[in-house]
Design a protein around this motif. Structure first.
Motif, PDB file in Angstrom:
ATOM      1  N   ASN A  67       0.845  -1.205   0.000  1.00 37.78           N
ATOM      2  CA  ASN A  67       0.000   0.000   0.000  1.00 37.78           C
ATOM      3  C   ASN A  67       0.879   1.253   0.000  1.00 37.78           C
ATOM      4  O   ASN A  67       0.610   2.219  -0.726  1.00 37.78           O
ATOM      5  N   LYS A  80       2.518  11.840   4.374  1.00 36.55           N
ATOM      6  CA  LYS A  80       2.438  10.748   5.356  1.00 36.55           C
ATOM      7  C   LYS A  80       3.858  10.359   5.777  1.00 36.55           C
ATOM      8  O   LYS A  80       4.511   9.547   5.124  1.00 36.55           O
ATOM      9  N   TYR A 135      -7.651  -3.379  -4.807  1.00 35.45           N
ATOM     10  CA  TYR A 135      -7.949  -2.236  -3.932  1.00 35.45           C
ATOM     11  C   TYR A 135      -6.951  -1.094  -4.171  1.00 35.45           C
ATOM     12  O   TYR A 135      -7.331   0.073  -4.223  1.00 35.45           O
ATOM     13  N   GLN A 198      -8.327  12.217   6.485  1.00 35.42           N
ATOM     14  CA  GLN A 198      -7.469  12.324   5.292  1.00 35.42           C
ATOM     15  C   GLN A 198      -8.152  13.030   4.124  1.00 35.42           C
ATOM     16  O   GLN A 198      -7.652  12.970   3.003  1.00 35.42           O
ATOM     17  N   LYS A 207      -8.512  10.912  -4.790  1.00 31.68           N
ATOM     18  CA  LYS A 207      -9.109   9.702  -4.197  1.00 31.68           C
ATOM     19  C   LYS A 207     -10.510  10.047  -3.699  1.00 31.68           C
ATOM     20  O   LYS A 207     -10.680  10.953  -2.870  1.00 31.68           O
TER      21      LYS A 207
END
Ligand SMILES: C/C(=C\COP(=O)(O)OP(=O)(O)O)CCC[C@H](C)CCC[C@H](C)CCCC(C)C
Ligand SMILES: O=C(O)C1=CC(=O)c2ccccc2C1=O
Length: 298
Positions: A67, A80, A135, A198, A207
């Protein structure tokens, strides 16, 4: 990124990157499937159980490590600091570390298939890994379309609970399917909770997480409905005679469920305050699934 986040000590950033509490999401579906197999068929193969657990943890490690690799390619993780890629500055190393975990995890599951001369469990886990890939991996990145929670429900619910049950019994069970719903919902809730803080970074990277789509206020209401659904649903299955009455032990996790809903309702619009809600959701998941599985064993 807040000043507090920037000045976090390295050890804290590494712990946030590795996320130890999150690994209970790999353990609980295996526990519930195995507990149900014991309740229905009076079988418990400890070697298969332990091998499945190790495999599940390694596969989840792959999902999380990769990820950070895939998110580094879209720019979504640029703020991040606890991304493994940002911490090490070496994307290739992290990519191959993730692949190593996947190969090791799948080897554990393959060992079960070979012992049992039956590829079913391996096949089911392979499908779950496929959902994990689409995903976040290119060209799919379905998480970016807000579809992560659905994938998460099927992977950690019906697929892994069924695979764990099958690994012990080599048969199928409708009760296992019902139990997988009770495991799948709180697992998806963890992912749902992870988006509240987020929103800004997600919008910037394109996103469309469920919280970006709904807004934090509606998201907090939906969270309350879904969290609240786990308990009456378990009761309904008990009243229908599908689950034993002891599975209602999972209701002892209600204080965490109340805490989660209250916390998110009060702080959904304040990223710094709501950012820990994912870990309250992990507690709801951990205690509800642990006690639910125990209810089958008693
Ligand atoms: C990696 C996951 C969530 C993190 O998402 P996000 O990018 O929002 O996180 P950050 O903000 O921290 O960057 C979990 C995704 C779960 C996925 C939909 C399904 C995974 C399936 C597993 C690979 C199956 C595991 C099977 C095993 C337990 C036998
Ligand atoms: O880092 C995260 O936010 C998550 C990691 C993870 O492995 C997982 C697994 C299942 C449901 C949710 C999540 C996360 O949110």
């Amino acid at each position: 990124m807040t000043q507090a986040q920037i000045s976090q000590p390295k050890i804290k950033l590494w712990m946030a990157a590795i996320k130890p509490p999150m690994y209970s999401v790999a353990i609980m579906p295996v526990w519930v499937g195995t507990a149900l197999a014991f309740a229905e068929k009076k079988v418990f193969d400890v070697t298969v159980f332990c091998t499945f657990l190790v495999g599940a943890i390694l596969i989840l490690a792959w999902e999380n490590i990769s990820n950070d690799v895939f998110d580094s390619e879209t720019g979504i993780d640029k703020n991040k600091h606890h991304s493994l890629v940002n911490l090490t500055g070496n994307k290739q190393l992290i990519f191959w570390l993730g692949n190593l975990c996947l190969i090791a995890g799948l080897s554990e599951i393959l060992a079960i298939a070979i012992w049992q001369q039956d590829p079913t469990v391996f096949g089911i886990v392979l499908v779950a890994c496929g959902l994990g890939y689409i995903y976040q991996g290119p060209p799919f990145r379905l998480g970016y379309q807000g579809l992560g929670e659905i994938l998460c429900f099927f992977a950690f619910g019906p697929l892994v609970v069924t695979a764990a049950y099958y690994s012990q019994t080599q048969t199928w069970s409708m009760t296992s399917l019902a139990a997988s719903v009770i495991v799948g919902i709180p697992t998806s809730l963890i992912l749902f909770c992870s988006h509240f803080h987020q929103v800004k970074d997600d919008i910037a990277a394109g996103k469309r997480s469920p919280i970006v789509r709904l807004g934090t206020a509606k998201g907090s209401q939906l969270l309350t409905w879904f969290t609240g659904s786990i308990f009456p649903l378990t009761l309904l299955f008990v009243l229908c005679g599908i689950f034993p009455v002891w599975t209602l032990l999972s209701w002892l996790s209600l204080p965490y469920a109340f805490k989660l809903c209250r916390h998110v309702q009060q702080n959904h619009h304040q990223p710094e305050k709501v950012s820990n809600c994912k870990f309250i959701a992990v507690k709801v998941h951990f205690w509800s699934c642990l006690l639910f599985g125990l209810g089958f064993m008693i």
